[in-house]
Design a protein around this motif. Structure first.
Motif, PDB file in Angstrom:
ATOM      1  N   LEU A   1       0.808  -1.219   0.000  1.00 36.13           N
ATOM      2  CA  LEU A   1       0.000   0.000   0.000  1.00 36.13           C
ATOM      3  C   LEU A   1       0.843   1.273   0.000  1.00 36.13           C
ATOM      4  O   LEU A   1       0.313   2.368  -0.173  1.00 36.13           O
ATOM      5  CB  LEU A   1      -0.932   0.010   1.219  1.00 36.13           C
ATOM      6  CG  LEU A   1      -1.996  -1.077   1.230  1.00 36.13           C
ATOM      7  CD1 LEU A   1      -2.700  -1.119   2.573  1.00 36.13           C
ATOM      8  CD2 LEU A   1      -2.991  -0.877   0.098  1.00 36.13           C
ATOM      9  N   GLY A   2       2.145   1.120   0.224  1.00 40.00           N
ATOM     10  CA  GLY A   2       3.023   2.287   0.257  1.00 40.00           C
ATOM     11  C   GLY A   2       2.793   3.160   1.486  1.00 40.00           C
ATOM     12  O   GLY A   2       2.931   4.382   1.419  1.00 40.00           O
ATOM     13  N   LEU A   3       2.441   2.539   2.602  1.00 38.50           N
ATOM     14  CA  LEU A   3       2.160   3.265   3.837  1.00 38.50           C
ATOM     15  C   LEU A   3       3.309   3.105   4.825  1.00 38.50           C
ATOM     16  O   LEU A   3       3.883   2.012   4.933  1.00 38.50           O
ATOM     17  CB  LEU A   3       0.894   2.728   4.504  1.00 38.50           C
ATOM     18  CG  LEU A   3      -0.415   2.837   3.739  1.00 38.50           C
ATOM     19  CD1 LEU A   3      -1.522   2.116   4.487  1.00 38.50           C
ATOM     20  CD2 LEU A   3      -0.774   4.291   3.519  1.00 38.50           C
ATOM     21  N   ASP A   4       3.612   4.170   5.564  1.00 34.83           N
ATOM     22  CA  ASP A   4       4.533   4.001   6.677  1.00 34.83           C
ATOM     23  C   ASP A   4       3.704   3.622   7.907  1.00 34.83           C
ATOM     24  O   ASP A   4       2.470   3.597   7.853  1.00 34.83           O
ATOM     25  CB  ASP A   4       5.396   5.243   6.912  1.00 34.83           C
ATOM     26  CG  ASP A   4       4.602   6.492   7.283  1.00 34.83           C
ATOM     27  OD1 ASP A   4       3.416   6.387   7.651  1.00 34.83           O
ATOM     28  OD2 ASP A   4       5.178   7.589   7.199  1.00 34.83           O
ATOM     29  N   GLN A   5       4.384   3.302   8.992  1.00 34.51           N
ATOM     30  CA  GLN A   5       3.674   2.854  10.186  1.00 34.51           C
ATOM     31  C   GLN A   5       2.717   3.922  10.717  1.00 34.51           C
ATOM     32  O   GLN A   5       1.617   3.617  11.146  1.00 34.51           O
ATOM     33  CB  GLN A   5       4.665   2.456  11.278  1.00 34.51           C
ATOM     34  CG  GLN A   5       5.411   1.180  10.961  1.00 34.51           C
ATOM     35  CD  GLN A   5       6.433   0.843  12.031  1.00 34.51           C
ATOM     36  OE1 GLN A   5       7.012   1.710  12.668  1.00 34.51           O
ATOM     37  NE2 GLN A   5       6.680  -0.453  12.210  1.00 34.51           N
ATOM     38  N   ARG A   6       3.132   5.171  10.665  1.00 39.01           N
ATOM     39  CA  ARG A   6       2.302   6.264  11.171  1.00 39.01           C
ATOM     40  C   ARG A   6       1.011   6.383  10.355  1.00 39.01           C
ATOM     41  O   ARG A   6      -0.078   6.552  10.900  1.00 39.01           O
ATOM     42  CB  ARG A   6       3.080   7.578  11.144  1.00 39.01           C
ATOM     43  CG  ARG A   6       2.361   8.726  11.821  1.00 39.01           C
ATOM     44  CD  ARG A   6       3.231   9.975  11.887  1.00 39.01           C
ATOM     45  NE  ARG A   6       4.541   9.768  12.469  1.00 39.01           N
ATOM     46  CZ  ARG A   6       4.800   9.711  13.778  1.00 39.01           C
ATOM     47  NH1 ARG A   6       3.812   9.837  14.637  1.00 39.01           N
ATOM     48  NH2 ARG A   6       6.026   9.520  14.218  1.00 39.01           N
ATOM     49  N   ALA A   7       1.115   6.259   9.031  1.00 42.88           N
ATOM     50  CA  ALA A   7      -0.065   6.363   8.163  1.00 42.88           C
ATOM     51  C   ALA A   7      -1.020   5.198   8.408  1.00 42.88           C
ATOM     52  O   ALA A   7      -2.236   5.384   8.433  1.00 42.88           O
ATOM     53  CB  ALA A   7       0.361   6.418   6.700  1.00 42.88           C
ATOM     54  N   LEU A   8      -0.468   4.001   8.589  1.00 44.30           N
ATOM     55  CA  LEU A   8      -1.329   2.849   8.865  1.00 44.30           C
ATOM     56  C   LEU A   8      -2.016   3.004  10.213  1.00 44.30           C
ATOM     57  O   LEU A   8      -3.197   2.691  10.345  1.00 44.30           O
ATOM     58  CB  LEU A   8      -0.530   1.545   8.831  1.00 44.30           C
ATOM     59  CG  LEU A   8      -1.333   0.283   9.149  1.00 44.30           C
ATOM     60  CD1 LEU A   8      -2.516   0.115   8.192  1.00 44.30           C
ATOM     61  CD2 LEU A   8      -0.438  -0.936   9.127  1.00 44.30           C
ATOM     62  N   ALA A   9      -1.297   3.507  11.198  1.00 46.07           N
ATOM     63  CA  ALA A   9      -1.891   3.733  12.516  1.00 46.07           C
ATOM     64  C   ALA A   9      -3.083   4.679  12.407  1.00 46.07           C
ATOM     65  O   ALA A   9      -4.152   4.420  12.967  1.00 46.07           O
ATOM     66  CB  ALA A   9      -0.848   4.291  13.485  1.00 46.07           C
ATOM     67  N   ALA A  10      -2.923   5.752  11.642  1.00 49.18           N
ATOM     68  CA  ALA A  10      -4.022   6.708  11.461  1.00 49.18           C
ATOM     69  C   ALA A  10      -5.186   6.057  10.716  1.00 49.18           C
ATOM     70  O   ALA A  10      -6.351   6.236  11.083  1.00 49.18           O
ATOM     71  CB  ALA A  10      -3.529   7.937  10.712  1.00 49.18           C
ATOM     72  N   LEU A  11      -4.873   5.298   9.677  1.00 48.62           N
ATOM     73  CA  LEU A  11      -5.900   4.636   8.873  1.00 48.62           C
ATOM     74  C   LEU A  11      -6.719   3.652   9.715  1.00 48.62           C
ATOM     75  O   LEU A  11      -7.933   3.534   9.547  1.00 48.62           O
ATOM     76  CB  LEU A  11      -5.239   3.910   7.700  1.00 48.62           C
ATOM     77  CG  LEU A  11      -6.113   3.366   6.601  1.00 48.62           C
ATOM     78  CD1 LEU A  11      -6.797   4.502   5.847  1.00 48.62           C
ATOM     79  CD2 LEU A  11      -5.268   2.550   5.634  1.00 48.62           C
ATOM     80  N   ALA A  12      -6.044   2.969  10.648  1.00 50.02           N
ATOM     81  CA  ALA A  12      -6.703   1.955  11.471  1.00 50.02           C
ATOM     82  C   ALA A  12      -7.199   2.501  12.812  1.00 50.02           C
ATOM     83  O   ALA A  12      -7.737   1.744  13.619  1.00 50.02           O
ATOM     84  CB  ALA A  12      -5.739   0.800  11.727  1.00 50.02           C
TER      85      ALA A  12
END
Length: 92
Positions: free
Chosen positions: A14-25
């Motif tokens: 998905l091309g996400l860093d950990q911070r972006a995934l945390a926000a998404l979830a």
């Protein structure tokens, strides 16, 4: 169930860093970091796991579990085809 390796692979697809995934979830960054650092199947709060898997699926990732039909066998992840390309094509 999702493994730490599947989580890292899904995030990379998905091309996400950990911070972006945390926000998404709707999870904290330390929660994502802890999940990715775990060994094997991720264990944790059921609500957190549901948020994580739901966010990955909503973003277009399909988790492949053990025993699931797959050419190569084993666990994995793949991007789902967009809804428009999954529709059957009418033949004349």
């Amino acid at each position: 169930m999702i493994t730490a390796a599947q989580l890292r692979a899904a995030r990379a697809l998905l091309g996400l860093d950990q911070r972006a995934l945390a926000a998404l979830a709707s999870l904290s960054l330390p929660t994502i970091q802890r999940m990715e650092a775990s060994d094997g199947v991720i264990r944790g709060n059921v609500d957190s796991l549901m948020k994580l898997v739901g966010a990955l699926e909503a973003a277009g990732v399909e988790l492949i579990g053990d025993g699931t039909a797959s050419d190569g066998g084993g666990r994995g992840v793949r991007l789902r085809a967009p809804a428009a390309s999954r529709a059957p094509v009418a033949e004349d």
